[in-house]
Write an enzyme that holds these catalytic residues in place. Sequence first.
Site, PDB file in Angstrom:
ATOM      1  N   LYS A   1      35.697  55.541  67.887  1.00  0.00           N
ATOM      2  CA  LYS A   1      36.896  54.701  67.979  1.00  0.00           C
ATOM      3  C   LYS A   1      36.703  53.414  67.186  1.00  0.00           C
ATOM      4  O   LYS A   1      35.722  52.699  67.391  1.00  0.00           O
ATOM      5  CB  LYS A   1      37.217  54.387  69.440  1.00  0.00           C
ATOM      6  CG  LYS A   1      37.780  55.603  70.157  1.00  0.00           C
ATOM      7  CD  LYS A   1      38.298  55.259  71.532  1.00  0.00           C
ATOM      8  CE  LYS A   1      39.040  56.454  72.123  1.00  0.00           C
ATOM      9  NZ  LYS A   1      39.402  56.241  73.519  1.00  0.00           N
TER      10      LYS A   1
ATOM     11  N   SER B   1      44.290  47.670  61.379  1.00  0.00           N
ATOM     12  CA  SER B   1      43.753  48.994  61.705  1.00  0.00           C
ATOM     13  C   SER B   1      42.757  49.480  60.656  1.00  0.00           C
ATOM     14  O   SER B   1      42.919  49.195  59.469  1.00  0.00           O
ATOM     15  CB  SER B   1      44.921  49.989  61.775  1.00  0.00           C
ATOM     16  OG  SER B   1      44.445  51.310  61.785  1.00  0.00           O
ATOM     17  N   ALA B   2      41.770  50.246  61.115  1.00  0.00           N
ATOM     18  CA  ALA B   2      40.793  50.850  60.195  1.00  0.00           C
ATOM     19  C   ALA B   2      41.378  52.069  59.487  1.00  0.00           C
ATOM     20  O   ALA B   2      40.812  52.557  58.501  1.00  0.00           O
ATOM     21  CB  ALA B   2      39.561  51.283  60.984  1.00  0.00           C
TER      22      ALA B   2
ATOM     23  N   ASP C   1      45.789  46.587  66.846  1.00  0.00           N
ATOM     24  CA  ASP C   1      45.103  47.789  66.374  1.00  0.00           C
ATOM     25  C   ASP C   1      46.129  48.931  66.513  1.00  0.00           C
ATOM     26  O   ASP C   1      47.132  48.768  67.223  1.00  0.00           O
ATOM     27  CB  ASP C   1      43.868  48.021  67.251  1.00  0.00           C
ATOM     28  CG  ASP C   1      43.201  49.338  66.962  1.00  0.00           C
ATOM     29  OD1 ASP C   1      42.984  49.645  65.780  1.00  0.00           O
ATOM     30  OD2 ASP C   1      42.896  50.087  67.920  1.00  0.00           O
ATOM     31  N   LEU C   2      45.894  50.044  65.860  1.00  0.00           N
ATOM     32  CA  LEU C   2      46.871  51.142  65.938  1.00  0.00           C
ATOM     33  C   LEU C   2      46.419  52.256  66.895  1.00  0.00           C
ATOM     34  O   LEU C   2      47.017  52.479  67.952  1.00  0.00           O
ATOM     35  CB  LEU C   2      47.095  51.742  64.545  1.00  0.00           C
ATOM     36  CG  LEU C   2      47.993  52.968  64.499  1.00  0.00           C
ATOM     37  CD1 LEU C   2      49.459  52.599  64.688  1.00  0.00           C
ATOM     38  CD2 LEU C   2      47.834  53.723  63.178  1.00  0.00           C
ATOM     39  N   ASP C   3      45.314  52.927  66.485  1.00  0.00           N
ATOM     40  CA  ASP C   3      44.859  54.106  67.230  1.00  0.00           C
ATOM     41  C   ASP C   3      44.328  53.688  68.604  1.00  0.00           C
ATOM     42  O   ASP C   3      43.392  52.891  68.698  1.00  0.00           O
ATOM     43  CB  ASP C   3      43.749  54.818  66.443  1.00  0.00           C
ATOM     44  CG  ASP C   3      44.260  55.381  65.113  1.00  0.00           C
ATOM     45  OD1 ASP C   3      45.340  55.984  65.109  1.00  0.00           O
ATOM     46  OD2 ASP C   3      43.586  55.209  64.086  1.00  0.00           O
TER      47      ASP C   3
ATOM     48  N   GLU D   1      43.210  45.285  71.231  1.00  0.00           N
ATOM     49  CA  GLU D   1      42.212  46.295  70.821  1.00  0.00           C
ATOM     50  C   GLU D   1      41.810  47.204  71.979  1.00  0.00           C
ATOM     51  O   GLU D   1      41.706  46.753  73.114  1.00  0.00           O
ATOM     52  CB  GLU D   1      40.946  45.596  70.331  1.00  0.00           C
ATOM     53  CG  GLU D   1      40.750  45.599  68.831  1.00  0.00           C
ATOM     54  CD  GLU D   1      40.496  46.968  68.204  1.00  0.00           C
ATOM     55  OE1 GLU D   1      40.237  47.945  68.937  1.00  0.00           O
ATOM     56  OE2 GLU D   1      40.548  47.067  66.971  1.00  0.00           O
ATOM     57  N   ASP D   2      41.543  48.473  71.661  1.00  0.00           N
ATOM     58  CA  ASP D   2      41.055  49.402  72.694  1.00  0.00           C
ATOM     59  C   ASP D   2      39.575  49.737  72.495  1.00  0.00           C
ATOM     60  O   ASP D   2      38.969  50.326  73.380  1.00  0.00           O
ATOM     61  CB  ASP D   2      41.842  50.721  72.664  1.00  0.00           C
ATOM     62  CG  ASP D   2      41.543  51.534  71.421  1.00  0.00           C
ATOM     63  OD1 ASP D   2      41.630  50.968  70.306  1.00  0.00           O
ATOM     64  OD2 ASP D   2      41.191  52.720  71.543  1.00  0.00           O
TER      65      ASP D   2
ATOM     66  N   LYS E   1      35.314  47.403  60.973  1.00  0.00           N
ATOM     67  CA  LYS E   1      35.032  46.776  62.264  1.00  0.00           C
ATOM     68  C   LYS E   1      33.624  47.235  62.685  1.00  0.00           C
ATOM     69  O   LYS E   1      33.299  48.384  62.428  1.00  0.00           O
ATOM     70  CB  LYS E   1      36.047  47.244  63.316  1.00  0.00           C
ATOM     71  CG  LYS E   1      37.501  46.867  62.980  1.00  0.00           C
ATOM     72  CD  LYS E   1      38.463  47.530  63.952  1.00  0.00           C
ATOM     73  CE  LYS E   1      39.916  47.264  63.565  1.00  0.00           C
ATOM     74  NZ  LYS E   1      40.909  47.942  64.403  1.00  0.00           N
TER      75      LYS E   1
ATOM     76  N   THR F   1      46.095  58.628  68.946  1.00  0.00           N
ATOM     77  CA  THR F   1      45.746  59.567  67.872  1.00  0.00           C
ATOM     78  C   THR F   1      44.308  60.076  67.990  1.00  0.00           C
ATOM     79  O   THR F   1      43.921  60.958  67.228  1.00  0.00           O
ATOM     80  CB  THR F   1      45.917  58.887  66.504  1.00  0.00           C
ATOM     81  OG1 THR F   1      45.483  57.555  66.657  1.00  0.00           O
ATOM     82  CG2 THR F   1      47.346  58.908  66.040  1.00  0.00           C
TER      83      THR F   1
HETATM   84  C1  BG6 Z   1      40.567  54.075  63.543  1.00  0.00           C
HETATM   85  C2  BG6 Z   1      40.224  55.179  64.511  1.00  0.00           C
HETATM   86  O1  BG6 Z   1      41.717  53.414  63.934  1.00  0.00           O
HETATM   87  O2  BG6 Z   1      40.762  54.614  62.229  1.00  0.00           O
HETATM   88  C3  BG6 Z   1      39.023  55.959  64.018  1.00  0.00           C
HETATM   89  O3  BG6 Z   1      39.942  54.607  65.784  1.00  0.00           O
HETATM   90  C4  BG6 Z   1      39.297  56.486  62.604  1.00  0.00           C
HETATM   91  O4  BG6 Z   1      38.756  57.030  64.902  1.00  0.00           O
HETATM   92  C5  BG6 Z   1      39.642  55.317  61.693  1.00  0.00           C
HETATM   93  O5  BG6 Z   1      38.154  57.158  62.093  1.00  0.00           O
HETATM   94  C6  BG6 Z   1      39.972  55.759  60.257  1.00  0.00           C
HETATM   95  O6  BG6 Z   1      41.132  56.543  60.294  1.00  0.00           O
HETATM   96  P1  BG6 Z   1      41.725  57.381  59.080  1.00  0.00           P
HETATM   97  O7  BG6 Z   1      43.123  57.706  59.539  1.00  0.00           O
HETATM   98  O8  BG6 Z   1      41.722  56.477  57.876  1.00  0.00           O
HETATM   99  O9  BG6 Z   1      40.863  58.569  58.885  1.00  0.00           O
HETATM  100 MG    MG Z   2      41.724  51.685  68.338  1.00  0.00          MG
END
Ligand code: BG6
Ligand code: MG
Length: 217
Positions: free
Chosen positions: A42, A111-112, A6-8, A166-167, A142, A14
């Site tokens: 998240k 990542s989302a 996962d990224l964030d 994953e967090d 997710k 972030t």
């Molecule tokens: C996830 C974050 O990785 O990405 C969420 O944990 C965020 O908080 C989601 O809403 C979508 O991110 P973005 O950058 O496409 O707005």
């Molecule tokens: Mg995350």
Amino acid sequence: MGCIFDLDGVIVDTAKYHFQAWKKLANDLGFDFTEEQNEKLKGVSRAESLNLILQWGGVEVSDERKEELMKSKNDNYLSLIEKMQPEEVLDGVSEFLEHLSQKNVPIALGSASKNAEIILEKVGLIKYFSVLIDGNKVTKSKPDPEVFLKGAEGLGLQPKDCIVFEDAEKGLQAALDGGFYTVGVGDPDVLFEAHYCISNFKNLDIETLFKKVKSAK
Ligand code: BG6
Ligand code: MG
């Protein structure tokens, strides 16, 4: 074996930038947005996050207005991440990615976020990822496992041959439902369903980690 990140909240923190950008949007609409509410977002996609925030604020808007609000939140978020530096990579992550690449363990992103590629470029880690699955490449958020299943497919591996890092609870659920081994990054009381938990990536050895996740019940 492969690793899917996962990224964030796993590679970079972030969440603080998402918080600032969503708070501004909420305040502009006349209500507040708290850190506790931000926690609940998240792993949640941008569109679903907006729906939740509007619901919390008791505000109803048209679909067209939602598009405008998401654009304005993202423009603000992009200006906040504009100056992100490699120093913002979370503890031990760069060293662990280097360790994996030395061991020829393939690496994917799951990542989302639709901003994932920009962020990985900014912090100088994009070179480690042979597969990037982000919010632009999935149709289901997710806790649906789609993002990780596509990551495994890209690596040419079965879920049972990958570890997902994953967090967020929703992300962890997605990985478990997809049949992956899971490593929770953060509070073990929150991520108790993960096969194994770490507080950061410092001094992590992949062979030891594989043994730990495989021996977990
Ligand atoms: C996830 C974050 O990785 O990405 C969420 O944990 C965020 O908080 C989601 O809403 C979508 O991110 P973005 O950058 O496409 O707005
Ligand atoms: Mg995350």
